[in-house]
Design an enzyme around this catalytic site. Structure first.
Site, PDB file in Angstrom:
ATOM      1  N   ASP A   1      45.246   9.538  24.097  1.00 37.48           N
ATOM      2  CA  ASP A   1      44.949   8.373  23.109  1.00 37.48           C
ATOM      3  C   ASP A   1      43.586   8.414  22.664  1.00 37.48           C
ATOM      4  OD1 ASP A   1      46.379   5.259  22.548  1.00 37.48           O
ATOM      5  OD2 ASP A   1      44.302   5.604  22.298  1.00 37.48           O
TER       6      ASP A   1
ATOM      7  N   GLN B   1      51.050  -4.007  18.955  1.00 34.14           N
ATOM      8  CA  GLN B   1      51.551  -2.556  18.178  1.00 34.14           C
ATOM      9  C   GLN B   1      50.995  -2.505  16.849  1.00 34.14           C
ATOM     10  OE1 GLN B   1      55.918  -2.116  18.073  1.00 34.14           O
ATOM     11  NE2 GLN B   1      55.703   0.050  17.700  1.00 34.14           N
TER      12      GLN B   1
ATOM     13  N   HIS C   1      56.272   4.662  20.743  1.00 33.55           N
ATOM     14  CA  HIS C   1      55.362   5.520  21.630  1.00 33.55           C
ATOM     15  C   HIS C   1      55.255   4.837  23.034  1.00 33.55           C
ATOM     16  CE1 HIS C   1      52.850   2.969  19.090  1.00 33.55           C
ATOM     17  NE2 HIS C   1      52.075   3.084  20.302  1.00 33.55           N
TER      18      HIS C   1
HETATM   19  P1  AMP Z   1      49.992   0.707  19.520  1.00 33.95           P
HETATM   20  O1  AMP Z   1      48.960  -0.376  19.468  1.00 33.95           O
HETATM   21  O2  AMP Z   1      50.543   0.312  20.929  1.00 33.95           O
HETATM   22  O3  AMP Z   1      50.738   0.745  18.431  1.00 33.95           O
HETATM   23  O4  AMP Z   1      49.191   2.007  20.254  1.00 33.95           O
HETATM   24  C1  AMP Z   1      48.765   2.882  19.117  1.00 33.95           C
HETATM   25  C2  AMP Z   1      47.844   3.685  19.847  1.00 33.95           C
HETATM   26  O5  AMP Z   1      47.603   5.143  19.013  1.00 33.95           O
HETATM   27  C3  AMP Z   1      46.474   3.246  20.200  1.00 33.95           C
HETATM   28  O6  AMP Z   1      45.955   2.992  21.732  1.00 33.95           O
HETATM   29  C4  AMP Z   1      45.371   3.754  19.490  1.00 33.95           C
HETATM   30  O7  AMP Z   1      43.985   3.959  20.090  1.00 33.95           O
HETATM   31  C5  AMP Z   1      46.258   5.311  19.264  1.00 33.95           C
HETATM   32  N1  AMP Z   1      45.731   6.192  18.423  1.00 33.95           N
HETATM   33  C6  AMP Z   1      45.675   5.772  17.046  1.00 33.95           C
HETATM   34  N2  AMP Z   1      45.333   6.954  16.175  1.00 33.95           N
HETATM   35  C7  AMP Z   1      45.298   7.820  17.021  1.00 33.95           C
HETATM   36  C8  AMP Z   1      44.888   9.287  16.883  1.00 33.95           C
HETATM   37  N3  AMP Z   1      44.536   9.706  15.740  1.00 33.95           N
HETATM   38  N4  AMP Z   1      45.024  10.176  18.015  1.00 33.95           N
HETATM   39  C9  AMP Z   1      45.216   9.517  19.225  1.00 33.95           C
HETATM   40  N5  AMP Z   1      45.648   8.409  19.481  1.00 33.95           N
HETATM   41  C10 AMP Z   1      45.430   7.655  18.428  1.00 33.95           C
END
Ligand code: AMP
Length: 116
Positions: free
Chosen positions: A31, A95, A101
């Protein structure tokens, strides 16, 4: 046509990310904004399912594969193999990416609530 999700763009190599492993159907990455010392994401390669409820209904074997992969990752990235698995489901629950995920969180998680 709908826009590809961030995870699809990462999988296609269009956005850089630290990919930690993959199977035929799922992949894992670190993440970008960790909420715990270990904060990894397990993502199906298909963007067909928006959240964990949809994947549970539509392809329970894929959900099982995500969870098994989370367990393997935790073994590789923690000393004790123990982890918290979080599926934020819906915008009001935090989310932000509507491509299902699992958050794999570990390390320093004695408190009960972690917002991933
Ligand atoms: P959610 O808020 O449960 O939809 O989780 C999305 C997650 O994706 C968050 O914890 C973000 O920090 C992570 N995220 C967003 N963009 C990226 C990226 N480019 N690479 C890795 N993680 C990411």
């Amino acid at each position: 046509m709908t826009e590809p999700t961030i995870f699809t763009r990462i999988l296609d190599g269009k956005i850089p990310a630290e990919i930690l492993g993959e199977t035929d159907r799922v992949f894992a990455l670190r993440d970008i904004a960790p909420q715990a010392p270990v904060h990894l994401l397990v993502v199906p390669k298909t963007a067909e399912y928006r959240d964990v409820v949809e994947v549970a209904e539509g392809d329970p074997a894929l959900l099982a594969e995500m969870i098994a992969f989370a367990g393997e990752l935790a073994k590789a990235h923690t000393e004790d193999g123990e982890f918290r698995l979080v599926f934020n489901t819906g915008a009001n629950a935090g989310q932000t990416i509507f491509h299902v995920h699992a958050h794999v969180l570990a390390g320093g998680l004695n408190e009960k609530s972690v917002s991933a």
